[in-house]
Design a protein around this motif. Structure first.
Motif, PDB file in Angstrom:
ATOM      1  N   CYS A   1       4.694   2.032   2.079  1.00 17.20           N
ATOM      2  CA  CYS A   1       3.420   1.493   1.350  1.00 17.20           C
ATOM      3  C   CYS A   1       2.191   1.400   2.283  1.00 17.20           C
ATOM      4  O   CYS A   1       1.301   2.087   1.870  1.00 17.20           O
ATOM      5  CB  CYS A   1       3.645  -0.204   0.892  1.00 17.20           C
ATOM      6  N   LEU A   2       2.257   0.925   3.292  1.00 14.12           N
ATOM      7  CA  LEU A   2       1.092   1.045   4.273  1.00 14.12           C
ATOM      8  C   LEU A   2       0.870   2.470   4.827  1.00 14.12           C
ATOM      9  O   LEU A   2      -0.309   2.959   4.737  1.00 14.12           O
ATOM     10  CB  LEU A   2       1.393   0.369   5.702  1.00 14.12           C
TER      11      LEU A   2
ATOM     12  N   TYR B   1       4.885  -5.444  -6.478  1.00 13.05           N
ATOM     13  CA  TYR B   1       3.765  -6.210  -6.597  1.00 13.05           C
ATOM     14  C   TYR B   1       3.776  -7.450  -5.763  1.00 13.05           C
ATOM     15  O   TYR B   1       2.631  -7.849  -5.140  1.00 13.05           O
ATOM     16  CB  TYR B   1       3.651  -6.589  -8.241  1.00 13.05           C
ATOM     17  N   PRO B   2       4.816  -8.418  -5.681  1.00 14.26           N
ATOM     18  CA  PRO B   2       4.942  -9.335  -4.677  1.00 14.26           C
ATOM     19  C   PRO B   2       4.628  -8.922  -3.247  1.00 14.26           C
ATOM     20  O   PRO B   2       4.249  -9.496  -2.478  1.00 14.26           O
ATOM     21  CB  PRO B   2       6.367  -9.840  -4.948  1.00 14.26           C
ATOM     22  N   LEU B   3       5.441  -7.674  -3.019  1.00 12.07           N
ATOM     23  CA  LEU B   3       4.939  -6.999  -1.600  1.00 12.07           C
ATOM     24  C   LEU B   3       3.623  -6.797  -1.352  1.00 12.07           C
ATOM     25  O   LEU B   3       3.192  -7.301  -0.107  1.00 12.07           O
ATOM     26  CB  LEU B   3       5.826  -5.755  -1.501  1.00 12.07           C
ATOM     27  N   LEU B   4       2.943  -6.251  -2.394  1.00 12.34           N
ATOM     28  CA  LEU B   4       1.412  -6.054  -2.123  1.00 12.34           C
ATOM     29  C   LEU B   4       0.821  -7.350  -2.014  1.00 12.34           C
ATOM     30  O   LEU B   4      -0.117  -7.538  -1.237  1.00 12.34           O
ATOM     31  CB  LEU B   4       0.903  -5.339  -3.421  1.00 12.34           C
ATOM     32  N   ARG B   5       0.973  -8.322  -2.794  1.00 12.44           N
ATOM     33  CA  ARG B   5       0.295  -9.733  -2.459  1.00 12.44           C
ATOM     34  C   ARG B   5       0.726 -10.228  -1.122  1.00 12.44           C
ATOM     35  O   ARG B   5      -0.184 -10.847  -0.449  1.00 12.44           O
ATOM     36  CB  ARG B   5       0.704 -10.814  -3.631  1.00 12.44           C
ATOM     37  N   ARG B   6       1.911 -10.103  -0.832  1.00 13.21           N
ATOM     38  CA  ARG B   6       2.188 -10.709   0.669  1.00 13.21           C
ATOM     39  C   ARG B   6       1.571  -9.942   1.729  1.00 13.21           C
ATOM     40  O   ARG B   6       0.931 -10.547   2.580  1.00 13.21           O
ATOM     41  CB  ARG B   6       3.904 -10.375   0.836  1.00 13.21           C
ATOM     42  N   LEU B   7       1.535  -8.588   1.755  1.00 12.22           N
ATOM     43  CA  LEU B   7       0.603  -7.888   2.616  1.00 12.22           C
ATOM     44  C   LEU B   7      -0.677  -8.171   2.819  1.00 12.22           C
ATOM     45  O   LEU B   7      -1.284  -8.163   3.645  1.00 12.22           O
ATOM     46  CB  LEU B   7       1.179  -6.400   2.339  1.00 12.22           C
ATOM     47  N   GLU B   8      -1.296  -8.157   1.542  1.00 15.48           N
ATOM     48  CA  GLU B   8      -2.689  -8.801   1.430  1.00 15.48           C
ATOM     49  C   GLU B   8      -3.044 -10.118   2.198  1.00 15.48           C
ATOM     50  O   GLU B   8      -4.009 -10.236   2.755  1.00 15.48           O
ATOM     51  CB  GLU B   8      -3.110  -8.669  -0.094  1.00 15.48           C
ATOM     52  N   LYS B   9      -2.043 -11.010   1.665  1.00 16.32           N
ATOM     53  CA  LYS B   9      -2.175 -12.250   2.253  1.00 16.32           C
ATOM     54  C   LYS B   9      -2.035 -12.468   3.827  1.00 16.32           C
ATOM     55  O   LYS B   9      -2.660 -13.244   4.511  1.00 16.32           O
ATOM     56  CB  LYS B   9      -1.034 -13.317   1.726  1.00 16.32           C
ATOM     57  N   GLN B  10      -1.278 -11.409   4.195  1.00 11.34           N
ATOM     58  CA  GLN B  10      -1.080 -11.357   5.725  1.00 11.34           C
ATOM     59  C   GLN B  10      -2.179 -10.593   6.388  1.00 11.34           C
ATOM     60  O   GLN B  10      -2.296 -10.678   7.730  1.00 11.34           O
ATOM     61  CB  GLN B  10       0.217 -10.567   5.982  1.00 11.34           C
ATOM     62  N   GLY B  11      -3.234 -10.108   5.447  1.00  8.92           N
ATOM     63  CA  GLY B  11      -4.324  -9.386   6.187  1.00  8.92           C
ATOM     64  C   GLY B  11      -4.224  -7.902   6.405  1.00  8.92           C
ATOM     65  O   GLY B  11      -5.070  -7.201   7.042  1.00  8.92           O
ATOM     66  N   LEU B  12      -2.835  -7.469   5.968  1.00  8.34           N
ATOM     67  CA  LEU B  12      -2.842  -5.937   6.259  1.00  8.34           C
ATOM     68  C   LEU B  12      -3.220  -5.031   4.988  1.00  8.34           C
ATOM     69  O   LEU B  12      -3.526  -3.660   5.328  1.00  8.34           O
ATOM     70  CB  LEU B  12      -1.094  -5.651   6.352  1.00  8.34           C
ATOM     71  N   LEU B  13      -3.546  -5.494   4.189  1.00  9.05           N
ATOM     72  CA  LEU B  13      -4.117  -4.774   2.850  1.00  9.05           C
ATOM     73  C   LEU B  13      -5.537  -5.512   2.338  1.00  9.05           C
ATOM     74  O   LEU B  13      -5.586  -6.693   2.573  1.00  9.05           O
ATOM     75  CB  LEU B  13      -3.303  -4.766   1.626  1.00  9.05           C
ATOM     76  N   THR B  14      -6.375  -4.544   1.829  1.00 11.59           N
ATOM     77  CA  THR B  14      -7.441  -5.263   1.244  1.00 11.59           C
ATOM     78  C   THR B  14      -7.416  -4.855  -0.295  1.00 11.59           C
ATOM     79  O   THR B  14      -6.564  -3.783  -0.633  1.00 11.59           O
ATOM     80  CB  THR B  14      -8.873  -4.895   1.805  1.00 11.59           C
ATOM     81  N   SER B  15      -8.129  -5.466  -1.233  1.00 16.25           N
ATOM     82  CA  SER B  15      -7.930  -5.039  -2.593  1.00 16.25           C
ATOM     83  C   SER B  15      -9.380  -5.133  -3.211  1.00 16.25           C
ATOM     84  O   SER B  15     -10.215  -5.931  -2.885  1.00 16.25           O
ATOM     85  CB  SER B  15      -6.930  -5.714  -3.024  1.00 16.25           C
TER      86      SER B  15
END
Length: 112
Positions: A22-23, A52-66
């Motif tokens: 994903c990253l 989708y839960p993975l994307l939310r988790r990665l965003e919450k960790q600051g690894l993704l922006t949306s």
């Protein structure tokens, strides 16, 4: 060999690589469904209930922006790797290569 046993081990192996995949893919913006298709086309069959839960988790960790794109009839949330996500990706890639090298050393570089 029991196919269920093999399938279980393969699932565990793949589960550990989904974040890396994903990253890597999200170095360019993708929305969820397009990311699912891109991953599947590359051989990473990921279920939406996993992604989708993975994307939310990665965003919450600051690894993704949306960012929501509402220009089209159907709004879509696009994801992109953040600066911190890019640093994590570099570390994960380094570890992946190291593990691949270690496995290769264990079997003498031969495949069965």
């Amino acid at each position: 060999m029991d196919e269920d046993v093999i399938a279980g081990h393969l699932q565990e192996l793949r589960r550990g690589t989904v974040v890396l995949a994903c990253l890597t893919t999200l170095a360019r913006p993708h929305y969820g469904y397009a990311l699912l298709e891109t991953l599947a086309d590359a051989g990473f069959a990921v279920d939406g209930n996993t992604l989708y839960p993975l994307l939310r988790r990665l965003e919450k960790q600051g690894l993704l922006t949306s960012e929501w794109n509402t220009d089209e009839a159907r709004p879509r949330k696009f994801y992109l790797v953040s600066e911190d996500g890019a640093a994590v990706l570099d570390r994960l890639r380094t570890e992946w290569r190291s593990l691949d090298t270690a496995i290769g050393a264990l079997d003498g570089g031969t495949q069965r």
